[in-house]
Design an enzyme around this catalytic site. Structure first.
Site, PDB file in Angstrom:
ATOM      1  N   PRO A 267      -2.925  -5.203   7.882  1.00 27.59           N
ATOM      2  CA  PRO A 267      -1.992  -5.706   6.859  1.00 27.59           C
ATOM      3  C   PRO A 267      -2.487  -5.489   5.440  1.00 27.59           C
ATOM      4  CG  PRO A 267      -3.119  -7.529   7.967  1.00 27.59           C
ATOM      5  CD  PRO A 267      -3.581  -6.279   8.639  1.00 27.59           C
ATOM      6  N   GLY A 324      -1.884   2.078   9.161  1.00 24.33           N
ATOM      7  CA  GLY A 324      -2.831   1.874   8.061  1.00 24.33           C
ATOM      8  C   GLY A 324      -3.350   3.191   7.550  1.00 24.33           C
ATOM      9  N   ASP A 326      -6.899   6.009   7.178  1.00 26.23           N
ATOM     10  CA  ASP A 326      -7.817   6.689   8.092  1.00 26.23           C
ATOM     11  C   ASP A 326      -8.874   5.735   8.648  1.00 26.23           C
ATOM     12  OD1 ASP A 326      -6.687   9.213   8.044  1.00 26.23           O
ATOM     13  OD2 ASP A 326      -7.732   9.790   6.220  1.00 26.23           O
ATOM     14  N   GLY A 356      -1.722   3.739   4.500  1.00 22.77           N
ATOM     15  CA  GLY A 356      -2.891   3.380   3.696  1.00 22.77           C
ATOM     16  C   GLY A 356      -3.000   4.228   2.449  1.00 22.77           C
ATOM     17  N   ASP A 358      -4.900   6.836   2.000  1.00 26.17           N
ATOM     18  CA  ASP A 358      -4.819   8.248   2.335  1.00 26.17           C
ATOM     19  C   ASP A 358      -4.815   8.390   3.844  1.00 26.17           C
ATOM     20  OD1 ASP A 358      -4.557  10.879   1.990  1.00 26.17           O
ATOM     21  OD2 ASP A 358      -6.627  11.274   1.444  1.00 26.17           O
ATOM     22  N   ARG A 429      -8.491   3.823  -7.144  1.00 21.01           N
ATOM     23  CA  ARG A 429      -9.864   3.364  -7.320  1.00 21.01           C
ATOM     24  C   ARG A 429     -10.880   4.495  -7.150  1.00 21.01           C
ATOM     25  NH1 ARG A 429      -8.106   1.530  -2.358  1.00 21.01           N
ATOM     26  NH2 ARG A 429      -9.418   1.903  -0.543  1.00 21.01           N
ATOM     27  N   GLU A 745     -15.498   5.215   6.113  1.00 20.39           N
ATOM     28  CA  GLU A 745     -16.417   4.108   6.394  1.00 20.39           C
ATOM     29  C   GLU A 745     -17.746   4.452   5.744  1.00 20.39           C
ATOM     30  OE1 GLU A 745     -15.678   1.551   8.780  1.00 20.39           O
ATOM     31  OE2 GLU A 745     -13.640   2.301   8.903  1.00 20.39           O
TER      32      GLU A 745
END
Ligand SMILES: Nc1ncnc2c1ncn2[C@@H]1O[C@H](COP(=O)(O)OP(=O)(O)OP(=O)(O)O)[C@@H](O)[C@H]1O
Length: 770
Positions: A267, A324, A326, A356, A358, A429, A745
């Site tokens: 979410p 969402g 990646d 999301g 990207d 960002r 990540e």
């Protein structure tokens, strides 16, 4: 709409020619064939399926009606008849000739249809009444082919069709579709065409024909939502009384069983827009297609991974849909690969709804970048096998899997910094973080060792060998240990370009500069991280011990898990903190977004088989690179040295020194925000990784790289090395900011890592369609 007018009727003059041309390709199936395809079946409103019932007398009737309305084959003497058609359908795409005549495939059924343009009523009784009001004067010739439904001068491609609703015993049926909506002429150059819902209600000449149309759609993989007769007060009545007199008691359209899937929705993705995207845009499509979905919203980072690792597959036999960016896909992948039965885990299909910052993976692999097209790709089905790479921390044997890219140097630093700006800048960002990082650009030193892939290997000539790799072997080492890894992410960053250039610039010619060594490298494919091949790849083929023996000195609790908080900086947390093992379940219980600090081993001497020094133990790059100029903005040095190190027939290329960035791509890494392609020669299923080394240091060099990246010319830079590899080892220099990003990540790069392919591919739901 893109498709609606694609094959519109030509002029009357060329219609006869066209009919001739198309006659061969448009040979109508015989009535018997059609009836066989129709496979009268029932999908009653309850969604329950019953066995097919055949009604010979009905078939005969339908056969007769079809014969009278449409010629089986357009023969020369049929031309007159065809000229009487009110609208001619040029299935040959504007009379382009025989070679084009199969653009719309073969004909499944044809007849007359009336497009009922009146607003579709929600009142069933009114519907029944309205249908009888429609006169046959408005009927036009219509054809259902294997690729499209064409009526009058209009064509609706079946790729754009989600499902068909049909009320038993009526002449009308509704086709639910999402064709592209064309922007108005002036704006079409600036605005991308988008899909939007369009329902077409047709009235057939008879109930039997309506059944034929609907059955034909079912045969073409369209879901049929079959409802009871609107006048029937109950389903019971519909299936007993009414059907006995008017229609077969059971109509069983032969169409695919609606899939049952688990939806994992982040979410927080897309600045919290993902729930809206799913419930407002995507869910209605799945509902139309009859999907049975269980939706779970993640409550914290790591939740998706836990779900994927523990979900009872029988509850979602058709796969898991990730909503969402990646990052959430990466979590699901790692969860699936940490299941007890990894083979089963990796075979669970993964669907992706981009919502999301990207979504490089689904855009690059399936050519889909908006949620509607993504949902349609899932509805249309099919699976696309995609390579999975594993990044293993050699000293600790921790493994994290990825589908898109792993990166080191500037980009991973930006990923880390971008966390700070997540709330304030959203997807921008990366640009903001990139800018600040650019202003205070550090120097990055690495030792990179890679095993180039042979051309023959890339072309899959040893696919037999590949297939022979048993998944259970694969699991012994890599997978079994992966259960413990639980490294967190900072945020999605498959979009490398968003760092420096938020603008959109088209790509140009791309020049690849593969390493010389790549072409002289005859070695077997070291794809897959089964212990055997891994040992071979590392030049220690004589090691035969089990993984535990290979790494005997490793304490069990030395996984370099490095969960980060979204708010804390790297310094806050101390990168070299306590040695601990991440308990993934902890993530699931975390109520906030922030993650605890879990850091990695400091003093692990590394596995025995890896003990042989490949480089100096503690490289001093300042000394080793005498040409490196002091100062922050130097831009003249390549900053690295290269050598070929043969080991047991495999020639590893060693390159060490300064690098602005190292990118290890699993696919081309297209970005949704721009037209740039990071690794233009990469394929998602070629069993190789594409390695991009941006040598040297300095802001000017970095700026040039990102600028040329926007133009698709970054590979032409002399300091950019691009090579297809089977395996890469990367070891950070001493004073680096040692971060590593995998599919967005972020991890600590304390010690050497090795990236290689798994022998088994995962499966994405959907196929690439143009
Ligand atoms: N409920 C949640 N709260 C906080 N973080 C979450 C939650 N669910 C998942 N996450 C984490 O968020 C990460 C990013 O998710 P994802 O890739 O879907 O979004 P994104 O594209 O980065 O989103 P954004 O648009 O916010 O940048 C995941 O890897 C996961 O670790």
């Amino acid at each position: 709409m893109r498709d609606m007018h694609r094959n519109s009727t030509g002029s009357t003059n060329n219609s006869t020619n066209t009919n001739n041309k198309i006659s061969s390709a448009l040979r109508l199936s015989s009535p018997q064939q059609s009836l066989r395809r129709l496979g009268l079946c029932s999908q009653i409103a309850t969604g329950e399926h019953s066995s097919p019932v055949v009604f010979p007398e009905k078939r005969a009737k339908v056969k007769a009606s079809r014969k009278s309305s449409v010629p089986t084959t357009l023969r020369p003497d049929d031309q007159d008849t065809s000229e009487n058609f009110e609208h001619r359908i040029d299935i040959g795409a504007g009379g382009g000739g025989d070679e084009k005549s199969d653009l719309l495939g073969y004909v499944v059924f044809s007849g007359k249809l009336v497009l009922d343009k009146r607003k579709i009523s929600t009142n069933n009784n009114a519907d029944a009444q309205q249908t009888s009001d429609v006169t046959n004067q408005d009927a036009v010739d219509a054809k259902l082919t294997s690729k499209a439904l064409a009526w009058g001068s209009q064509v609706l491609h079946l790729d754009d069709v989600i499902s068909v609703s049909y009320n038993a015993g009526l002449r009308h049926f509704t086709v639910h579709s999402y064709p592209f909506k064309k922007a108005s002429c002036g704006l079409s150059c600036f605005i991308k065409s988008q899909r939007s819902r369009k329902d077409f209600r047709f009235v057939a000449s008879s109930i039997e024909e309506a059944l034929q149309w609907v059955g034909g759609c079912a045969d073409q993989q369209c879901f049929v939502n079959c409802l009871p007769h609107p006048l029937s007060s109950s389903k019971k009545q519909a299936s007993s009384e009414l059907f006995q007199s008017d229609t077969p008691p059971e109509l069983l359209f032969r169409c695919k069983t609606p899939p049952k899937m688990l939806v994992i929705l982040n979410p927080r993705s897309g600045r919290g827009r993902s729930s809206k995207v799913f419930h407002g845009i995507v869910e209605p499509i799945f509902k139309l297609a009859g999907f049975r979905l269980e939706v779970v919203k993640t409550t914290c980072a790591g939740h998706a991974r836990n779900l994927a690792s523990s979900v009872d597959i029988s509850t979602c036999p058709d796969g898991i849909i990730c909503v969402g960016g990646d990052g959430i896909i990466n979590e699901v992948l790692n969860g699936l690969l940490s299941r007890d039965n990894q083979k089963e885990g990796i075979s669970i299909p993964i669907g992706i709804i981009p919502a999301g910052s990207d979504n490089s993976l689904v855009w690059t692999v399936l050519g889909v970048r908006d949620p509607i097209s993504a949902a349609m790709a899932i509805v249309k089905g099919g699976l696309t096998a995609t390579d999975v790479f594993a990044v293993e921390w050699i000293q600790t044997s921790t493994i994290h899997y990825g589908l898109t890219v792993s990166y080191y140097g500037f980009v991973s630093d930006v990923l880390e910094l971008s966390e700070k700006y997540q709330k304030r800048f959203g997807p921008l960002r990366y640009f903001v973080a990139g800018f600040f990082k650019f202003l205070c650009l550090p120097r990055y030193s690495y030792e990179v060792e890679y095993l180039p892939a042979l051309k023959t290997e890339r072309e899959g000539k040893i696919s037999g060998e590949k297939e022979a790799v048993d998944m259970s072997d694969l699991c012994t080492d890599i997978m079994s240990r992966s259960n413990k890894d639980g490294m967190p992410r900072a945020s999605s960053l498959s979009s490398i370009d968003s760092i420096m250039t938020p603008s959109r610039i088209s790509g140009g010619d791309l020049d690849t500069c593969s390493s010389n060594h790549a072409s002289t490298e005859p070695s077997e494919l070291v794809r897959g991280l089964d212990p055997k091949s891994k040992r071979l790849s590392s030049g220690r083929g004589n090691v035969t011990a089990e993984p535990e023996v290979i790494h005997p000195q490793l304490p069990l609790s030395t996984t370099p898990n490095w969960p980060r908080t979204r708010s804390k900086s790297r310094n806050d947390k101390g990168w070299t903190g306590l040695t601990t093992t991440l308990d993934t379940t902890r993530w699931g219980n975390t109520a906030t977004n922030d993650r605890e600090d879990i850091s990695s081993t400091l003093s692990d001497p590394g596995p025995i088989w890896d003990a042989e020094p490949k480089w100096d133990a503690d490289p001093n790059w300042d000394v080793e690179n005498p040409i490196e100029l002091p100062g922050p903005s130097d831009d003249t040095v390549m900053g690295s040295t290269k050598e070929v190190v043969p080991r047991f027939g495999d020639k590893w290329v060693v390159s060490k020194g300064r690098f602005l960035g190292i990118l290890v791509c699993n696919h081309a890494c297209r970005t949704v925000q721009s037209s740039q392609v990071v690794a233009p020669k990469a394929e998602h299923d070629d069993s190789t990784l594409d390695l991009l080394l941006v040598h040297g240091s300095g802001r000017l060099r970095l700026l040039r790289f990102f600028l040329l990246l926007q133009m698709g010319r970054h590979l032409s830079l002399p300091y950019v090395e691009y090579v297809k590899v089977k395996s890469v080892r990367i070891k950070p220099g001493k004073h680096n900011h040692n971060g590593c990003g995998i599919d967005g990540e972020l991890f600590a790069l304390n010690g050497q890592v090795i990236s290689s392919m798994l022998p088994e591919q995962c499966r994405l739901i959907g196929r690439f369609r143009l």
